[in-house]
Design a protein around this motif. Sequence first.
Motif, PDB file in Angstrom:
ATOM      1  N   ALA A 171       0.924  -1.218   0.053  1.00 20.08           N
ATOM      2  CA  ALA A 171       0.141   0.084   0.011  1.00 20.08           C
ATOM      3  C   ALA A 171       0.915   1.265  -0.066  1.00 20.08           C
ATOM      4  CB  ALA A 171      -0.988   0.013   1.135  1.00 20.08           C
ATOM      5  N   PRO A 172       0.395   2.111  -0.747  1.00 18.37           N
ATOM      6  CA  PRO A 172       1.268   3.524  -0.761  1.00 18.37           C
ATOM      7  C   PRO A 172       1.283   4.154   0.588  1.00 18.37           C
ATOM      8  CG  PRO A 172      -0.131   3.563  -2.529  1.00 18.37           C
ATOM      9  CD  PRO A 172      -0.734   2.402  -1.949  1.00 18.37           C
ATOM     10  N   PRO A 173       2.318   4.611   1.101  1.00 18.56           N
ATOM     11  CA  PRO A 173       2.456   5.037   2.561  1.00 18.56           C
ATOM     12  C   PRO A 173       1.270   6.291   2.742  1.00 18.56           C
ATOM     13  CG  PRO A 173       4.386   5.816   1.169  1.00 18.56           C
ATOM     14  CD  PRO A 173       3.628   4.820   0.434  1.00 18.56           C
ATOM     15  N   GLN A 174       0.927   6.953   1.620  1.00 13.56           N
ATOM     16  CA  GLN A 174       0.030   8.026   1.868  1.00 13.56           C
ATOM     17  C   GLN A 174      -1.321   7.569   2.195  1.00 13.56           C
ATOM     18  OE1 GLN A 174       1.853   7.464  -0.912  1.00 13.56           O
ATOM     19  NE2 GLN A 174       2.692   9.402  -1.800  1.00 13.56           N
ATOM     20  N   ALA A 175      -1.748   6.447   1.836  1.00 18.04           N
ATOM     21  CA  ALA A 175      -2.861   5.737   1.810  1.00 18.04           C
ATOM     22  C   ALA A 175      -3.646   5.929   3.376  1.00 18.04           C
ATOM     23  CB  ALA A 175      -2.881   4.448   1.337  1.00 18.04           C
ATOM     24  N   MET A 176      -4.836   6.337   3.660  1.00 16.04           N
ATOM     25  CA  MET A 176      -5.460   6.492   4.766  1.00 16.04           C
ATOM     26  C   MET A 176      -7.012   6.128   4.487  1.00 16.04           C
ATOM     27  SD  MET A 176      -4.049  10.215   6.037  1.00 16.04           S
ATOM     28  CE  MET A 176      -5.562  10.092   7.633  1.00 16.04           C
ATOM     29  N   ALA A 177      -7.494   5.120   5.370  1.00 20.69           N
ATOM     30  CA  ALA A 177      -8.885   4.770   5.277  1.00 20.69           C
ATOM     31  C   ALA A 177      -9.827   6.093   5.457  1.00 20.69           C
ATOM     32  CB  ALA A 177      -9.029   3.784   6.310  1.00 20.69           C
ATOM     33  N   ILE A 178     -10.843   5.852   4.838  1.00 21.81           N
ATOM     34  CA  ILE A 178     -11.936   7.056   4.911  1.00 21.81           C
ATOM     35  C   ILE A 178     -12.930   6.531   5.806  1.00 21.81           C
ATOM     36  CG2 ILE A 178     -13.726   8.083   3.562  1.00 21.81           C
ATOM     37  CD1 ILE A 178     -12.234   7.322   1.106  1.00 21.81           C
ATOM     38  N   GLU A 179     -13.031   7.562   6.943  1.00 17.42           N
ATOM     39  CA  GLU A 179     -13.724   7.068   8.412  1.00 17.42           C
ATOM     40  C   GLU A 179     -15.217   7.219   7.823  1.00 17.42           C
ATOM     41  OE1 GLU A 179     -13.015   9.666  11.170  1.00 17.42           O
ATOM     42  OE2 GLU A 179     -10.816   9.081  11.372  1.00 17.42           O
ATOM     43  N   GLU A 180     -15.901   7.883   6.975  1.00 17.06           N
ATOM     44  CA  GLU A 180     -17.144   7.926   6.670  1.00 17.06           C
ATOM     45  C   GLU A 180     -17.534   6.840   5.604  1.00 17.06           C
ATOM     46  OE1 GLU A 180     -15.325  11.242   4.183  1.00 17.06           O
ATOM     47  OE2 GLU A 180     -14.714  10.152   5.982  1.00 17.06           O
ATOM     48  N   ALA A 181     -16.774   6.047   5.240  1.00 17.58           N
ATOM     49  CA  ALA A 181     -16.884   5.074   3.986  1.00 17.58           C
ATOM     50  C   ALA A 181     -17.848   4.017   4.710  1.00 17.58           C
ATOM     51  CB  ALA A 181     -15.753   4.358   3.531  1.00 17.58           C
ATOM     52  N   PRO A 182     -18.699   3.577   3.799  1.00 16.84           N
ATOM     53  CA  PRO A 182     -19.837   2.519   4.329  1.00 16.84           C
ATOM     54  C   PRO A 182     -19.002   1.371   4.544  1.00 16.84           C
ATOM     55  CG  PRO A 182     -20.160   3.105   2.037  1.00 16.84           C
ATOM     56  CD  PRO A 182     -19.105   4.149   2.523  1.00 16.84           C
ATOM     57  N   ALA A 183     -19.679   0.164   5.418  1.00 15.55           N
ATOM     58  CA  ALA A 183     -19.288  -0.837   5.698  1.00 15.55           C
ATOM     59  C   ALA A 183     -18.753  -1.873   4.496  1.00 15.55           C
ATOM     60  CB  ALA A 183     -20.101  -1.667   6.730  1.00 15.55           C
ATOM     61  N   LEU A 184     -19.704  -1.788   3.508  1.00 13.98           N
ATOM     62  CA  LEU A 184     -19.190  -2.511   2.261  1.00 13.98           C
ATOM     63  C   LEU A 184     -17.665  -2.190   1.699  1.00 13.98           C
ATOM     64  CD1 LEU A 184     -19.637  -1.041  -0.602  1.00 13.98           C
ATOM     65  CD2 LEU A 184     -21.918  -0.903   0.447  1.00 13.98           C
ATOM     66  N   ILE A 185     -17.408  -0.948   1.953  1.00  7.77           N
ATOM     67  CA  ILE A 185     -15.679  -0.981   1.725  1.00  7.77           C
ATOM     68  C   ILE A 185     -14.995  -1.578   2.651  1.00  7.77           C
ATOM     69  CG2 ILE A 185     -14.034   0.824   1.255  1.00  7.77           C
ATOM     70  CD1 ILE A 185     -16.286   2.697   0.049  1.00  7.77           C
ATOM     71  N   ASN A 186     -14.613  -2.765   2.573  1.00  6.05           N
ATOM     72  CA  ASN A 186     -13.903  -3.551   3.516  1.00  6.05           C
ATOM     73  C   ASN A 186     -12.531  -4.053   3.408  1.00  6.05           C
ATOM     74  OD1 ASN A 186     -14.120  -5.275   1.129  1.00  6.05           O
ATOM     75  ND2 ASN A 186     -15.691  -6.590   2.132  1.00  6.05           N
ATOM     76  N   GLY A 187     -11.820  -3.346   2.471  1.00  5.05           N
ATOM     77  CA  GLY A 187     -10.346  -3.300   2.572  1.00  5.05           C
ATOM     78  C   GLY A 187      -9.630  -2.651   3.518  1.00  5.05           C
TER      79      GLY A 187
END
Length: 561
Positions: free
Chosen positions: A514-530
């Motif tokens: 994963a690129p070091p800049q990548a940050m999970a999106i807190e408001e993303a729905p649960a189906l975005i499961n990676g």
Amino acid sequence: MTRNSTLIGHQGQDWWRGAVIYQIYPRSFMDANNDGIGDLQGVIDKLDYIASLNVDAIWLSPIFTSPMKDFGYDVSDYRDIDPMFGTLEDFDRLVEAAHARGLKVTIDQVLSHTSDAHPWFQESRSSRDNSKADWYVWADARPDGSPPTNWQSVFGGSSWQWDTRRCQYYLHNFLTTQPDLNFRNPEVVEAILGEVRFWLERGVDGFRLDAVNFCTHGELRDNPPQEEIAEGFIGVRPDNPYGYQQHLHDKTQPENLAFLERLRALLDEYPGTTSVGEVGDDDSLGVMAGYTQGGKRLHMCYSFNLLTEQADPQYLHDTLTEMEARIGDGWPCWALGNHDVTRLATRWQAEGNPAALRLYMAFLLTQRGSVCLYQGEELGLPEVELTFEQLIDPAGITFWPAYKGRDGCRTPQPWKADACHAGFTGAEPWLPVPDTHLGLAVDHQDRAADSLLNAYRDFLAFRRQQPALVKGSVHYHPVRNEVLCFERCHPSNAPVQRLLVALNFSDQARELPAPPQAMAIEEAPALINGTWSDGKLQLPPYGIAIARCPQSDEEVIQWDV
């Protein structure tokens, strides 16, 4: 009713760019008067449901007066509603009700041909010297009496039909009851533009243009044979001689561009209106590009390139990257299903696999371009297996059993699992509602938080808040281990929004750097499961991952997958 300018622009005049357009097949959506056929009142009654999906617009398949030999794609009166669907007043109420819910209204326009019952054709065929004698494509027989060229109809057989009134052949690229208009005649162009203007004045927001690359024909010369029959447009199959030719002279002619420019100029008189053209061609991606570039032709186009049985991520990657390389300032529209092809769940072998269907949803809704979403896709409906006796579609009847036609994707929408005919109608429906659809009915899925229906609602709500997904640029990374990776970027009011997307087309879990800049999106729905952590991306089977890349000045993220 006339156009209400206050309704235009509540999403901006370019609302169509990145819009999600919900395709309604009115015969099968909702029957309000219990005659077994869906109608406009039924659509009105279900507008709250459509709005709940978080789509931007509806597209109504043809509702004009028609003998229904091809279910409305054979128009006999461009300015009236067929009585089976309702009245012009019903249509006006539908437009008003849709606009009140923030939904744009686009309608199918069939411009390349009419029904043989249209008064224009009735006059044209009456003699060789009447006022509309040259409004359709007529030609003399060859010396041996055979058709003028070897051109084939999409629905089988010669695209020329002999007419004893004029002792000439007329061109029909589809059914014999669908004669082709002659767009080389300026009077025809003016008449067709007048029919379009009628609906613009009535308040529609746009048009889906059926088979728009068929409007003009070329010189009456034989088409050369096709070296390889590749699946694509609905007539291109080994069982149909239409696919045996290179269609060099019967469609996609340079002269068509002049007509599209006239059409665009008309639409530009009504700010906020749009057009999406359907193109079927050996080089559909090239046509999509050429028809939408420069801002003087169509606003957007879609083709059959994603409507095949090919769900391999490398094929999808190659199709999308080719489109990006060719389209320039044009704008694509993508669809994974419609009224002409086998249902997505069956075609991409995802019946009973909700994880795969969620993945395909995320794939469609994260691409650069606008989206057409066919009714029932949000429910995961599979194709319906019908017997020959149940078929109504003329294409299915002609090519049975190699091709079973389009009835299987046109069956009624299931609204209530326990109601007669799934709540679609109180009468015998025009096509049957199968038992396999009852468990997927709207009321059943509406109550289940983890249903596919609610996944569509959640993802579409999330998408609306991400400018990069709606209107941003795209860059594709190489496919690795069946994972399709790309980034979307948009210079929004805040700092540039850059999103990374990874879609796992495998039934096995995958791990990627994963690129070091990548940050999970807190408001993303649960189906975005990676999950993104410690320089790695973990994807479950058919997993979906979307991450932000803030504070990055790189033009393209270095993503070593």
